[in-house]
Design a protein around this motif. Structure first.
Motif, mmCIF file in Angstrom:
data_model
loop_
_atom_site.group_PDB
_atom_site.id
_atom_site.type_symbol
_atom_site.label_atom_id
_atom_site.label_comp_id
_atom_site.label_asym_id
_atom_site.label_seq_id
_atom_site.Cartn_x
_atom_site.Cartn_y
_atom_site.Cartn_z
ATOM 1 N N VAL A 294 14.704 -9.729 27.996
ATOM 2 C CA VAL A 294 15.195 -9.178 26.751
ATOM 3 C C VAL A 294 14.303 -8.236 26.245
ATOM 4 C CG1 VAL A 294 15.825 -9.966 24.385
ATOM 5 C CG2 VAL A 294 16.632 -11.476 26.546
ATOM 6 N N GLY B 71 14.992 -4.524 24.582
ATOM 7 C CA GLY B 71 14.579 -4.109 23.681
ATOM 8 C C GLY B 71 13.828 -2.640 23.583
ATOM 9 N N ALA C 65 17.884 -9.829 19.339
ATOM 10 C CA ALA C 65 19.099 -9.942 20.182
ATOM 11 C C ALA C 65 20.008 -10.872 19.710
ATOM 12 C CB ALA C 65 18.740 -10.724 21.796
ATOM 13 N N GLN D 153 21.673 -6.035 20.677
ATOM 14 C CA GLN D 153 20.205 -5.859 20.052
ATOM 15 C C GLN D 153 20.690 -4.770 19.007
ATOM 16 O OE1 GLN D 153 16.512 -6.134 21.907
ATOM 17 N NE2 GLN D 153 17.406 -6.717 23.885
ATOM 18 N N SER E 177 12.035 -14.241 22.416
ATOM 19 C CA SER E 177 12.730 -12.624 22.103
ATOM 20 C C SER E 177 14.259 -12.670 21.347
ATOM 21 C CB SER E 177 13.097 -11.901 23.432
ATOM 22 O OG SER E 177 13.619 -12.948 24.220
ATOM 23 N N ALA E 178 14.606 -13.978 21.392
ATOM 24 C CA ALA E 178 16.200 -14.012 20.886
ATOM 25 C C ALA E 178 16.302 -15.307 20.194
ATOM 26 C CB ALA E 178 17.159 -14.078 22.010
#
Length: 791
Positions: A65, A69, A150, A162, A270-271
């Motif tokens: 992820v 990004g 995300a 994203q 990350s999410a």
């Protein structure tokens, strides 16, 4: 009545059944314990595996992820996008996508909106409608897109969004770039990690209102539907905590499909998603179930084999066990010749042969016991040393003779005691004494007739039963035969010794019993000894009366000694040079109904009863109590020879003086020379200890005993009490005067204090002063009194 063999057989069956059940219980218990250990280890191993797998999967998905990004950030830096935003013109983003086509997992759709939500441009026809379906572009609610992160585009369709800001440092953020990415790269990651494990499931979940959304099933399963939503039940709360940033381990929970699972959950960095890695609990613990199934099978097989062997064993043992139990029953009934005769070389056969040996041994023991009982019976009626009838046998025969006596016959008992036997024992030893008793037995049997029974009562006492005398005088003839039989010396231990016999004769009358006849004969024997020994005495009424009186005196004296029924009188001892009382002699008196008994009346009887030491202790203690109230005086107490034989006498005397807080020098112990006799080493040692401790020792009645001078040389006496027989005649008999002068001079030469007894006149006192006698006592200076004189 039940068969004993059947009862024992059932007992054996019950024990074997118990052992069987215990064995199976041990197997099952051990299996369950092993299963519990294996289950714990499996759970620990799977939890560790899932924890490691969740860490790896979360890290790889976060990395993917993050890479998406980074790609979106490069696109926002494109000059065309900045120019379009600046001029406000629409921009086609397809060219931008073509420029990034080589990127793995690159965006499929791009959309640009300004801060007001106006669409600037998009890639692909109709993509904006699809991309913005669930996104609030007003930027006024909490559901606006997270810049730089995300976000789920549409649950279940395999894509996510994203958002990246577009602008510069001068003008700020002018617009937002929304990129739509595919889930397929994440599926590839999970499929590579699982390695074909059919029980492993991996899910991405996201919190939405009051439910957990299963964003996608990342486990690669062709044809499966990704979108699933399940309620916030207790079993699903670990997934909620994962979405909220709280990693949790799930063990034994039920997932949304109703399956109990073992799982681990991670919060992605990350999410805003949670990663769930889980396994079916049944598959995890399948080895445990396999183990229990195997153990159950083994237990059943073992039980079946045991039962089969048990039945075969019981059938083979039944007959032999019954044979053994029959033999045991016969043995318990006293039939020792019953044999099992089992020659089989196994446990039961060896037990049967052991039983046969035991039966033989028991038969021998019974025979030996009967022989021992016969021997004990013989010993119960026989004297072991001389093989003569003993007291019990004599009493039995005397009772029979009294019961069966006829008018024309007289029953008599002769009680014989050897004179001088104690000297033989003391000088030659008990072994020589035993030999002498055997020789006496032989001689007495030689002079007695077959109708006269000889028995030994014990010690040196023999009795003769004459049950068929035609006249009382014949008893004296028998006594004379006994006396003459002992006239010649005996050869004992290579020495000649002489003993005689004092014989008491009792004739039975119509009312006599065995006890009364023996008692009368014993009384007559003591009178014979007192009359000079080596003679016989026939009991009569006067002698019986005297014995009865003697018995009464013995009983009363014992009672008086135990209860302290005596009084003490004190006669002063005067220093002739100062005419002052320096001490007292304590003299015991026995108050009785018929008057006061003097020591000469009761001390010999106390010696005979063995109670003289008890009487001496009482006198000594009472005298110490009295002298303690008159400091500066001493007390003189007479001591019997038997008391001198008491172990630790010196320690006892010192302890008594200390208890009354008296100095040892305030006590003088007197021993009468006429009854002292030879002293043993232990008695001499006690005298030495007393003298070394400061107690004075006096020889009473000095001059009329035996070996007086030898005692002065050998024993630690420091006081001589001159006998009153010399003092009484000192003024009339020159010889008495000479003896007194010699004794007083002897005391001066030996540094021994002399006390003259029995001074009853002034003339006697003056003569003693002229002789230089230091101390005197007698009626002239003071009679014995219960209180001390003041002089």
């Amino acid at each position: 009545m039940p068969d004993p063999s059947r009862t024992r057989y059932r007992s054996v069956q019950q024990r074997l059944s118990t052992y069987c059940l215990l064995g199976i219980a041990l197997i099952v218990g051990a299996s369950l314990s092993s299963a519990a250990v294996v289950r714990a280890k499996l759970r620990q191993a799977n939890e560790s595996e899932l924890r490691a797998l969740a860490d790896v999967e979360a890290a790889r998905i976060d990395r993917q992820v993050s890479m998406d990004g980074d790609l979106l950030a490069r696109i926002t830096a494109d000059s065309r996008i900045r120019a379009a935003i600046t001029t406000g013109d629409s921009l086609s983003l397809d060219s931008l996508l073509r420029g990034e086509a080589t990127m793995i997992g690159g965006p499929k759709v791009l959309t640009i909106v300004d801060a007001t939500g106006r669409l600037f441009g998009e890639s692909g026809p109709g993509s904006a409608q699809r991309s913005l379906t669930n996104i609030d572009l007003s930027f006024s609610t909490d559901r606006r897109p997270q810049v730089g992160g995300a976000f789920l585009a549409s649950p279940g369709d395999g894509r996510y969004l994203q958002v990246a800001p577009v602008g510069d440092s001068i003008l700020g953020v002018r617009a937002f770039l929304l990129a739509e990415f595919s889930m397929e790269p994440l599926e590839v990651i999970v499929a590579d990690t699982a390695r074909g494990d059919t029980t492993l499931d991996v899910h991405l979940v996201q919190l939405s209102n009051n439910s957990v959304q299963c964003i996608t099933d990342l486990r690669f399963k062709p044809g499966s539907k990704y979108a699933q939503t399940f309620p916030l039940t207790d079993d699903a709360r670990p997934a909620v905590r994962a979405v909220l940033g709280q990693p949790a381990l799930i063990n034994g929970a039920t997932d949304y499909r109703g399956i109990r699972i073992v799982a681990d959950v991670r919060k992605l960095q990350s999410a805003p998603w949670g990663l769930v890695v889980k396994k079916d609990e049944r598959e995890v613990y399948q080895p445990v179930r396999n183990l229990l199934a195997a153990v159950t099978a083994v237990s059943l097989v073992t039980l079946a084999a045991f039962l089969a062997g048990y039945i075969a064993l019981i059938r083979s043992l039944t007959g032999r066990i019954r044979a053994l139990t029959r033999s045991v029953s016969a043995l318990s009934a006293g039939l020792y010749d019953t044999q099992v005769n089992d020659q089989t070389d196994d446990e039961l056969g060896r037990a049967g042969r052991a039983f046969d040996r035991m039966a033989v041994a028991l038969a021998r023991d019974v025979a030996r016991r009967e022989a021992v009982e016969l021997e004990l019976g013989r010993r119960a009626w026989t004297d072991e040393l001389t093989s003569l009838p003993n007291r019990a046998m004599f009493h039995h025969h005397l009772t029979q003779a009294l019961d069966m006596r006829q008018a024309e016959f007289t029953v008599a008992v002769l009680f014989c005691d050897l004179d001088g036997f104690k000297d033989v024992n003391d000088q030659l030893g008990h072994s020589a004494g035993d030999d002498l008793l055997k020789s006496v037995t032989i001689r007495l049997k030689e002079v007695l007739r077959s109708t006269e029974m000889l028995a030994r009562f014990g010690g040196d006492e023999f009795v003769v039963l004459c049950s068929s005398l035609t006249s009382p005088s014949q008893a004296e003839i028998v006594a004379e035969r006994v006396r003459l039989a002992l006239r010649e010396p005996f050869r004992v231990d290579k020495q000649e010794v002489f003993v005689t016999a004092s014989v008491g004769i009792a004739l039975a009358d119509r009312d006599s019993t065995a006890e009364s006849v023996i008692r009368d004969a014993d009384t007559a024997m003591y009178r014979a000894k007192a009359s000079g020994r080596s003679r016989h005495v026939v009991v009569d009424d006067n002698l019986r009366a005297t014995a009865s009186t003697r018995l009464t005196e013995r009983t009363e004296l014992q009672r008086a000694i135990r209860s302290g029924g005596f009084t003490l009188v004190y006669q002063p001892i005067v220093d002739l040079s100062t005419k002052q009382t320096v001490g007292y002699e304590a003299l015991a008196r026995w108050p009785r109904d018929d008057g006061v008994a003097m020591p000469s009346d009761f001390v010999p009887l106390a010696e005979e009863l063995g109670m003289a030491p008890t009487l001496d202790r009482w006198i000594l203690n009472r005298a110490c109590e009295t002298i303690a109230r008159h400091p500066g005086r001493f007390v003189s107490v007479n001591l019997s020879v038997s008391t001198l034989a008491v172990p630790h006498l010196a320690e006892e005397v010192f302890s008594m003086l200390a208890r009354h807080r008296l100095a040892n020098t305030s006590l003088c112990l007197e021993l009468t020379e006429t009854v002292m006799g030879p002293l043993g080493p232990a008695q001499i040692e006690q005298l030495q200890l007393l003298r070394q401790g400061g107690v004075s020792l006096a020889i009473d009645d000095f001059g009329i005993g035996h070996s007086s001078l030898a005692r002065l040389r050998q024993l630690p006496f420091n006081v001589l009490k001159l006998d009153q027989s010399f003092v009484r005649d000192i003024t009339t008999d020159p010889r008495a005067l000479l003896v007194c002068r010699s004794i007083v001079q002897l005391g001066k030469d030996l540094h021994i204090r002399v006390v003259a007894e029995g001074v009853e006149s002034r003339e006697q006192a003056e003569v003693l002063v002229s002789l230089g006698c230091p101390s005197v006592q007698g009626y002239f200076f003071g009679r014995p009194d219960t209180v001390f004189s003041s002089s």
